[in-house]
Write an enzyme that holds these catalytic residues in place. Structure first.
Site, PDB file in Angstrom:
ATOM      1  N   GLY A  73       0.860  -1.180   0.000  1.00 38.79           N
ATOM      2  CA  GLY A  73       0.000   0.000   0.000  1.00 38.79           C
ATOM      3  C   GLY A  73       0.896   1.229   0.000  1.00 38.79           C
ATOM      4  O   GLY A  73       1.713   1.411   0.898  1.00 38.79           O
ATOM      5  N   GLY A 118       3.404   4.147   3.793  1.00 41.58           N
ATOM      6  CA  GLY A 118       3.375   2.919   2.994  1.00 41.58           C
ATOM      7  C   GLY A 118       3.273   1.701   3.905  1.00 41.58           C
ATOM      8  O   GLY A 118       3.334   1.829   5.138  1.00 41.58           O
ATOM      9  N   LYS A 119       3.068   0.544   3.339  1.00 36.05           N
ATOM     10  CA  LYS A 119       3.022  -0.702   4.132  1.00 36.05           C
ATOM     11  C   LYS A 119       3.048  -1.881   3.175  1.00 36.05           C
ATOM     12  O   LYS A 119       2.549  -1.776   2.053  1.00 36.05           O
ATOM     13  CB  LYS A 119       1.713  -0.764   4.937  1.00 36.05           C
ATOM     14  CG  LYS A 119       1.753  -1.739   6.093  1.00 36.05           C
ATOM     15  CD  LYS A 119       2.403  -1.077   7.269  1.00 36.05           C
ATOM     16  CE  LYS A 119       2.546  -1.984   8.462  1.00 36.05           C
ATOM     17  NZ  LYS A 119       3.131  -1.250   9.595  1.00 36.05           N
ATOM     18  N   THR A 120       3.619  -2.981   3.627  1.00 34.71           N
ATOM     19  CA  THR A 120       3.556  -4.224   2.849  1.00 34.71           C
ATOM     20  C   THR A 120       2.880  -5.295   3.691  1.00 34.71           C
ATOM     21  O   THR A 120       3.180  -5.427   4.880  1.00 34.71           O
ATOM     22  CB  THR A 120       4.977  -4.718   2.492  1.00 34.71           C
ATOM     23  OG1 THR A 120       5.624  -3.729   1.694  1.00 34.71           O
ATOM     24  CG2 THR A 120       4.929  -6.032   1.720  1.00 34.71           C
TER      25      THR A 120
END
Ligand code: NAD
Length: 437
Positions: A73, A118-120
């Site tokens: 994201g 952000g993020k994973t």
């Protein structure tokens, strides 16, 4: 069902044919938007993610190819590179990753760090892995083989994103310094990833403890300025004794705060006179839990949340303070060390009951503030020492806590609402300045 875009839903949702559920941060941002008079089209641009990358990683693990799914994201880049951790967990999904990336946008803006959000999320079910490879749980070496293999392939797939500093990942649930070292191994760039272990190029002294140190600082400010109690007379209960909970407890105890209850996933310990945290750390070093600590009596989660302490600190997981729990809490204040530990309904009940909340986006921002320093030190090949890192963490949280307190008083709103307003204003302003809005 075919979803049509409406005033506050994005084209992205239409592409996915699915509507993002109401989340805590969208709820908070919409309320902030209304109070600040932000037009719907601008609010939509602030809430919706800029990009979501959906991927499949085929990994060769111990001779078998395992296909894993994940997404990145990339919520908002107005204030700097997308920043946020990599989560390996069985239940991650696109909306959770999107929400966590949005939370990072708010957190970086709330503590005035020049990063976006952000993020994973990579869906990895370790229980399934044990079955697939016919290995008896729990085998830590096996789990490490799996997580390293996954992150190695992930780093290969997205190395351009990291090397260009568009997205700078860090650890989250299921990943740590070992996995971050694999990303460095792929990019050869110390600034392409933060949360690197001691000795890996660009590592930062104090990074590991920074979230707990920042949270201890915020808790002390809440105790003295919001609850109005001297630190030597203050009592605290903590859920979670992990990377955040341990340095948090040690630092609070060093400042004279009495910690009467601590619980982890295995069990809890309670002492009305205050737990001896040095002894508890020794017990933890031997047993990896606070359960069965000789210096306290057993306590369960429900009882810990109902302790009549000055401050309750959820430092374990999300959504633990729901409507029911919130109605039973006896603490005078809650400091959110975990990400989103209070549900929307829980927040409404705490507000009605006049229980002050120190919001996660400030209380646990120590980690991302230290990450900013790790990034900056990696770019310049310098290394601040631990005390400099802690000083910056506390100053940034302190300055923004002052701002939130003042705003909350002036506008007659809570600390969370005030912090979100400031974060939204900061992101919106840069989006306007950069002609993104
Ligand atoms: P961790 O895995 O190191 O520790 C989690 C702790 O919570 C452990 O003691 C575990 O036993 C306990 N726990 C888990 N579920 C529980 C339950 N249901 N009941 C009681 N105890 C339970 O995790 P961490 O890194 O300390 O992170 C804790 C929280 O803080 C998470 O929400 C995380 O997203 C957030 N956070 C962490 C950092 C960081 O730098 N580590 C930064 C920002 C936010």
């Amino acid at each position: 069902m075919q979803i049509q875009p409406d005033d506050l839903h994005s084209d992205f949702e239409v592409v996915l044919q699915n509507r993002e559920p109401q989340t805590r941060s969208t709820w908070l941002m919409r309320q902030a938007g209304e109070r600040l008079g932000i037009p719907d089209d601008e609010l939509q641009a602030l809430i919706a993610p800029e990009q979501v990358k959906i991927f499949r990683i085929p990994c060769r693990i111990l001779g078998k190819v395992v296909n894993l799914n994940g997404c990145i994201g990339l919520h908002n880049s107005a204030r700097g590179p997308y920043k946020g951790g990599i989560r390996l967990a069985p239940d991650v999904n696109i909306w959770e990753t999107t929400e966590l990336s949005r939370l990072m946008t708010l957190k970086c803006a709330a503590c005035d760090v020049e990063f976006g959000g952000g993020k994973t999320g990579i869906r990895l079910d370790m229980a399934e892995m044990y079955k697939l490879f016919d290995i008896k749980p729990r085998d830590l070496a096996f789990e490490k083989t799996v997580s390293i293999a996954v992150i190695e392939r992930y780093a290969q797939l997205f190395s351009d994103l990291f090397s260009s500093h568009q997205y700078i990942p860090a650890p989250d649930m299921g990943t740590g310094p070992d996995e971050m070292a694999m990303i460095y191994g792929e990019t050869w760039d110390p600034a392409s990833v933060t949360g690197k272990g001691d000795g890996v190029p660009g590592w930062l002294p104090g990074r590991k403890e920074s979230t707990g140190i920042g949270c201890s600082y915020m808790t002390r400010r809440v105790l003295t300025e919001v609850v109005g109690v001297d630190l030597e007379k203050a009592t605290v209960a903590i859920q979670g004794f992990g990377n955040v909970g341990r340095p948090l407890a040690v630092d609070l105890a060093e400042h004279g705060v009495k910690i009467t209850g601590i619980i982890d996933i295995f069990g809890g310990t309670y002492n009305a006179d205050g737990l001896n945290i040095d002894d508890l750390m020794d017990h933890f070093a031997d047993t990896a839990t606070v359960k069965d600590f000789a210096g306290g009596e057993a306590i369960d989660n429900d009882s810990l949340f109902r302790l009549g302490v000055d401050c309750l600190i959820p430092a374990a997981a999300g959504d633990v303070i729901n409507e029911k729990v919130a109605s039973e809490i006896q603490a005078k204040a809650v400091v959110e060390a975990a990400n989103m530990p209070t549900t929307i309904e829980g927040m409404e009940v705490l507000t009605e009951r006049g229980i002050a909340v120190g919001p996660d986006i400030l209380a646990n921002a120590g980690g991302v503030i230290a990450s900013m320093m790790e990034y900056s030190a990696s770019l310049s090949a310098t290394k601040p020492d631990k005390s400099e890192v802690y000083e910056v963490v506390q100053r940034k949280i302190g300055d923004n806590f002052d701002r939130a307190n003042e705003r909350a008083r002036e506008e007659g709103i809570g600390l969370t609402a005030a912090t979100v307003e400031t974060a939204v204003e900061r992101v919106r302003q840069v989006m306007k300045d950069r002609r993104m809005l």
